[in-house]
Design a protein around this motif. Structure first.
Motif, PDB file in Angstrom:
ATOM      1  N   LYS A  75      53.866  50.340 -27.127  1.00 11.76           N
ATOM      2  CA  LYS A  75      53.061  49.839 -26.010  1.00 11.76           C
ATOM      3  C   LYS A  75      51.608  49.619 -26.410  1.00 11.76           C
ATOM      4  CE  LYS A  75      51.663  52.443 -22.520  1.00 11.76           C
ATOM      5  NZ  LYS A  75      51.604  53.239 -21.290  1.00 11.76           N
ATOM      6  N   THR A  79      48.226  49.794 -25.126  1.00 12.39           N
ATOM      7  CA  THR A  79      47.598  50.475 -23.984  1.00 12.39           C
ATOM      8  C   THR A  79      46.527  49.623 -23.304  1.00 12.39           C
ATOM      9  OG1 THR A  79      46.060  51.569 -25.515  1.00 12.39           O
ATOM     10  CG2 THR A  79      48.059  52.779 -24.888  1.00 12.39           C
ATOM     11  N   GLU A 115      49.193  46.551 -21.551  1.00 13.36           N
ATOM     12  CA  GLU A 115      50.488  46.847 -20.950  1.00 13.36           C
ATOM     13  C   GLU A 115      50.468  48.155 -20.170  1.00 13.36           C
ATOM     14  OE1 GLU A 115      53.909  45.114 -23.719  1.00 13.36           O
ATOM     15  OE2 GLU A 115      52.667  46.575 -24.770  1.00 13.36           O
ATOM     16  N   SER A 161      56.035  50.387 -21.243  1.00 19.65           N
ATOM     17  CA  SER A 161      56.495  50.117 -22.602  1.00 19.65           C
ATOM     18  C   SER A 161      57.888  49.495 -22.608  1.00 19.65           C
ATOM     19  CB  SER A 161      56.526  51.418 -23.413  1.00 19.65           C
ATOM     20  OG  SER A 161      57.545  52.286 -22.922  1.00 19.65           O
ATOM     21  N   LYS A 214      58.100  40.715 -21.359  1.00 16.86           N
ATOM     22  CA  LYS A 214      58.000  41.424 -22.634  1.00 16.86           C
ATOM     23  C   LYS A 214      58.274  40.513 -23.831  1.00 16.86           C
ATOM     24  CE  LYS A 214      56.985  45.627 -21.293  1.00 16.86           C
ATOM     25  NZ  LYS A 214      55.728  46.281 -21.739  1.00 16.86           N
TER      26      LYS A 214
END
Length: 231
Positions: A71, A73, A76, A79, A150
């Protein structure tokens, strides 16, 4: 998002998930030689029940095993690993808490329901059927979310368009499916009669299956294979 290296096993996992998605709605009616009102109702047919359990269990275990990208940070909130875990556990719940026996659109299965000779965890309990339905919805929506939000972090514009379209198809299919269920509750006939659940489930599963195959570089693998055959 910073570029991250993936292992060859990650690509194989993606292709496996995609292949399972495309094969599920095709194999079950061929084995049963009959269309049922939903994919889940194949749980109550002898051989297709075994395939349903194997394929959905594989789905769940593959998704739980799949980690994806770490992920970011900064950009996003959720995850890859979290989403695939949710989808994976939801798929396993679909297996261990099947849909209600009645309403399959099959005389053979209806007779089985009357005799209450259910296979494995089969039942006629509306509460358990609701849990199954919610879990199936979570599984499919997670797949749509992964596809649209994603997978589209890559740099291949054409592939990103495919992922977005696949994600949109999943969301639209789920929305139409929910609409059909609501209309059914009010005894209003839906346009596609008793098979609308199977139809929209199949469209959604095909969509995310395609997305996972493309993300697993199945197109590139096929192109490389074709070039080797021609040279």
């Amino acid at each position: 998002m910073p570029s991250q290296e993936l292992q060859p096993s990650d690509y194989r996992m993606r292709k496996l998930i995609g292949t399972l998605g495309l094969s599920l709605p095709i194999i079950l009616p061929i084995v049963k030689w009959e269309f049922l009102s939903s994919i889940s109702h194949y749980y109550y047919a002898t051989l297709s029940s075994l395939l349903f359990i194997i394929i959905l269990s594989a789905f769940g275990l593959f998704l739980i095993s799949y980690k994806g990208y770490v992920k970011d940070t900064e950009t996003e909130q959720v995850s890859d690993d979290f989403l695939t875990n949710i989808g994976g556990f939801a798929a396993l719940i679909v297996v261990f808490i099947p849909t209600i026996c009645y309403g399959s659109a099959s005389v053979t299965i209806d007779n089985l329901c009357v005799s209450e000779n259910y296979p494995l965890f089969g039942h006629n309990n509306t509460t358990l059927s609701t849990i199954h339905l919610v879990s199936a919805g979570m599984f499919i929506l997670c797949m749509g979310w992964i596809s649209k939000y994603k997978f589209t972090r890559g740099k291949k514009a054409l592939h990103n368009k495919i992922y977005k379209h696949c994600g949109n198809v999943v969301f639209i299919s789920v929305a139409l499916l929910i609409t059909g269920l609501v209309l059914e509750k009010f005894d209003i006939n839906f346009i596609i009669n008793e098979y609308y659940v199977y139809i929209f489930e199949t469209i959604a599963v095909f969509a995310f299956g395609t997305s996972w195959l493309v993300k697993g570089e199945a197109i590139e693998n096929f192109t490389d294979f074709k070039n080797r055959m021609l040279n």
